[in-house]
Design a protein around this motif. Structure first.
Motif, PDB file in Angstrom:
ATOM      1  N   ALA A 169       0.179   7.241 -12.155  1.00  0.00           N
ATOM      2  CA  ALA A 169       0.879   6.006 -12.525  1.00  0.00           C
ATOM      3  C   ALA A 169       0.864   4.964 -11.406  1.00  0.00           C
ATOM      4  O   ALA A 169       1.130   3.785 -11.650  1.00  0.00           O
ATOM      5  N   GLN A 170       0.522   5.372 -10.173  1.00  0.00           N
ATOM      6  CA  GLN A 170       0.509   4.440  -9.038  1.00  0.00           C
ATOM      7  C   GLN A 170      -0.819   3.685  -8.998  1.00  0.00           C
ATOM      8  O   GLN A 170      -1.710   3.978  -8.211  1.00  0.00           O
ATOM      9  N   ARG A 171      -0.969   2.706  -9.875  1.00  0.00           N
ATOM     10  CA  ARG A 171      -2.235   1.993 -10.005  1.00  0.00           C
ATOM     11  C   ARG A 171      -2.505   1.044  -8.844  1.00  0.00           C
ATOM     12  O   ARG A 171      -3.654   0.826  -8.457  1.00  0.00           O
ATOM     13  N   ARG A 172      -1.467   0.443  -8.289  1.00  0.00           N
ATOM     14  CA  ARG A 172      -1.660  -0.632  -7.313  1.00  0.00           C
ATOM     15  C   ARG A 172      -2.311  -0.146  -6.022  1.00  0.00           C
ATOM     16  O   ARG A 172      -2.938  -0.923  -5.305  1.00  0.00           O
ATOM     17  N   THR A 173      -2.155   1.145  -5.689  1.00  0.00           N
ATOM     18  CA  THR A 173      -2.693   1.640  -4.418  1.00  0.00           C
ATOM     19  C   THR A 173      -4.021   2.372  -4.577  1.00  0.00           C
ATOM     20  O   THR A 173      -4.604   2.783  -3.574  1.00  0.00           O
ATOM     21  N   GLN A 174      -4.493   2.573  -5.798  1.00  0.00           N
ATOM     22  CA  GLN A 174      -5.765   3.282  -5.934  1.00  0.00           C
ATOM     23  C   GLN A 174      -6.910   2.377  -5.479  1.00  0.00           C
ATOM     24  O   GLN A 174      -6.859   1.158  -5.659  1.00  0.00           O
ATOM     25  N   PRO A 175      -7.940   2.961  -4.852  1.00  0.00           N
ATOM     26  CA  PRO A 175      -9.064   2.153  -4.369  1.00  0.00           C
ATOM     27  C   PRO A 175      -9.711   1.370  -5.499  1.00  0.00           C
ATOM     28  O   PRO A 175      -9.824   1.855  -6.628  1.00  0.00           O
TER      29      PRO A 175
END
Length: 431
Positions: free
Chosen positions: A198-204
Motif C-alpha cells: 500500500a506504500q506507493r509513494r516510496t516505491q522506486p
C-alpha cells in the motif's frame, strides 16, 4: 564512542532514519519480512513431527528453498519493470494459500510427492520484501554516502527477523501446535505484505533504460560481479540451513528441544550485533576486503561446530559464526550499488536473496540426511563445506567485484561523494 577524524564524517543511523518517507516503508517492511525467517524452520518442525524424519523434513524445506531461488529473481525483474505493488499483491495471496495447503497436507499425512507439489508454489511466492526495501533505499539515496549505512541497517533488520522469527516459530510449534508456526507465517505474510504494497509513494519509479540513456535493459546476472556474489551468498545460505537443522537435531538428541530457539536466536543475535557495528564504523577501505575477511572468519568459526557437544559451547560458537556473517552480507549488498544499474537493482538484490535461499535449501537437505544417518554433529559439517567453497570462489574471482571504469552510474556516484566531501577514505568514526 567517538574519535577525532577528518571532516568527512560517516553518516550514521540517526541521519539515515531521518530520510524523508523512510518510516512509511520501514515499519510495514519489517513485519512483512518476518515470515521469511519463519518458513524453513516452520516446515522442518511440522514435517519432522508428522513423519519423524529430519531427512524428509529437510527435503520438503529444500524444495521450497529451490523454488524460491528460481522464482525470486523473476519477481525482482518484474518489480523493476512493472512496480513493486503489481508483484506483491498477487504474490502474498498465492503464498498464503500455498502455505495453508502445505500445512493441511502435512497434518493429513499426505504422501511425500504431495508435500513437494505444495512446496513449489509456497517457495515461488515468497514475497521479496527485503530486496524491495533495499531498492527503495537505493532509489532515495542515489549517489549518497548513506547507502552503505542503509545496507548495514538492512542487514541488522534482516538479522533481527532471524532472531525473532525462528524463536517465535519454534515457540509456537512446541508450545501450541506443530502447525502453529506456519499458520503464523501465512498470517504475517498476508497482513504485512498488503500493508507494504500500500506504500506507493516510496516505491522506486518504473523507468525504461532508454529514457535516461542507460541503454537496453539487461539482466543483473549478466554482470560478472553479481555472479560472484551469488556464489558467495550460497555459502551464507549453507550456514542458515545447516544451523537450523543441526541445532534442531542437537537439542532433540540431548532431550531439550526447547533450547533450539534459544541457540538459533543467539546465532542470529551475533549477526545482528555485528551488523550494528559495521553500520556505525566508517571503514577506511571499500567493501571487497570486509567481504573476504568475513568469509575467512566464517569458515574458521564453522570449522569447530561439528566437535561441540554442550549447549554452552555451541552457544558461544554460534555467536561467533553469527558475528562473521554480517560483514559479508553488508559488503555484498553494498557492492550491488556500484555494480548494477538502477533499472536492474531489485533483480540483483533478489538474486542474492535467492542464492541464500538456494544455499539454505541444499544445506537443509544435506544436514537433514547427515543428522538422520550420523547424528547432529555430522550435520554441522555442512556450514563448513559451504563457506569454504564460497571463500575459495571469492579469493579466485574477487577482481570481478570491481565496477568497470566506464560505468556511468559508478562514476556519477563517485563524483557525487567527492563533491560532498564524503569520500570513504580516511574515515574511522563511530556514530
Amino acid at each position: 564512542m567517538a574519535s577525532t577524524v577528518t571532516d568527512s564524517r560517516r553518516p550514521g543511523y540517526g541521519q539515515l532514519l531521518r530520510t524523508p518517507g523512510a518510516w512509511t516503508f520501514l515499519l510495514p517492511g519489517f513485519f512483512a519480512r518476518q515470515p521469511f525467517a519463519m518458513l524453513t524452520i516452520g516446515i522442518v518442525l511440522l514435517v519432522q513431527h508428522t513423519t519423524d524424519s529430519y531427512g524428509t523434513a529437510g527435503a520438503v524445506a529444500a524444495v521450497t528453498g529451490v523454488s524460491m531461488a528460481v522464482f525470486a529473481p523473476q519477481s525482482g525483474k518484474l518489480a523493476d519493470r512493472f512496480g513493486q505493488r503489481a508483484v506483491l499483491l498477487p504474490g502474498v495471496l498465492v503464498h498464503t494459500a500455498s502455505v495453508s495447503a502445505l500445512t493441511a497436507l502435512a497434518l493429513a499425512d499426505a504422501p511425500l510427492w504431495a508435500l513437494f507439489v505444495a512446496a513449489v508454489p509456497t517457495g515461488a511466492s515468497v514475497p521479496q520484501v527485503g530486496p524491495m526495501v533495499r531498492a527503495r533505499w537505493a532509489a532515495k539515496l542515489e549517489g549518497s554516502p548513506l547507502m552503505s549505512t542503509a545496507a548495514a541497517f538492512e542487514s541488522v533488520t534482516d538479522e533481527f527477523t532471524f532472531v525473532v522469527g525462528p524463536v517465535l516459530a519454534t515457540a509456537l510449534c512446541t508450545g501450541i501446535h506443530p502447525a502453529a508456526g506456519l499458520i503464523a507465517e501465512a498470517t504475517l505474510t498476508l497482513i504485512g505484505g498488503l500493508l507494504f504494497a500500500a506504500q506507493r509513494r516510496t516505491q522506486p519509479a518504473v523507468r525504461e533504460p532508454s529514457a535516461d540513456g542507460a541503454g537496453p535493459r539487461v539482466s543483473a546476472l549478466s554482470i560478472p560481479g553479481v555472479r560472484v556474489l551469488v556464489v558467495a551468498f550460497l555459502g551464507i545460505g549453507s550456514v542458515f540451513g545447516g544451523m537450523q537443522v543441526s541445532l534442531t537435531a542437537f537439542t532433540e538428541e540431548i532431550g531439550n528441544p526447547g533450547a533450539n530457539g534459544l541457540l538459533y536466536g543467539i546465532f542470529a543475535a551475533g549477526n545482528m550485533l555485528a551488523g550494528i557495528a559495521c553500520g556505525a564504523i566508517a571503514w577506511k577501505r571499500g567493501p571487497r576486503r570486509p567481504l573476504v575477511l568475513g568469509y575467512v572468519g566464517l569458515t574458521l568459526a564453522a570449522s569447530f561446530l561439528w566437535a561441540v557437544d554442550s549447549v554452552a559451547l555451541l552457544a558461544v560458537l554460534g555467536l561467533l559464526v553469527g558475528l562473521c556473517i554480517a560483514p559479508a552480507l553488508i559488503s555484498g549488498y553494498t557492492l550491488v550499488e556500484s555494480l548494477v544499474p538502477s533499472t536492474a537493482r531489485t533483480e540483483a538484490f533478489t538474486w542474492l536473496t535467492g542464492a541464500v535461499a538456494l544455499g539454505q535449501a541444499a544445506a537443509v537437505t544435506a544436514a537433514g540426511q547427515l543428522a538422520d544417518a550420523h547424528g547432529a554433529s555430522a550435520g554441522f559439517t555442512v556450514p563448513l563445506v559451504g563457506t569454504a567453497l564460497a571463500l575459495v570462489t571469492l579469493l579466485a574471482l574477487r577482481s570481478r567485484l570491481a565496477p568497470k571504469a566506464g560505468s556511468t552510474e559508478a562514476v556519477g556516484r563517485i563524483a557525487a561523494r567527492g563533491a560532498s566531501g564524503k569520500d570513504h577514505r580516511a574515515r574511522v568514526t563511530v556514530d
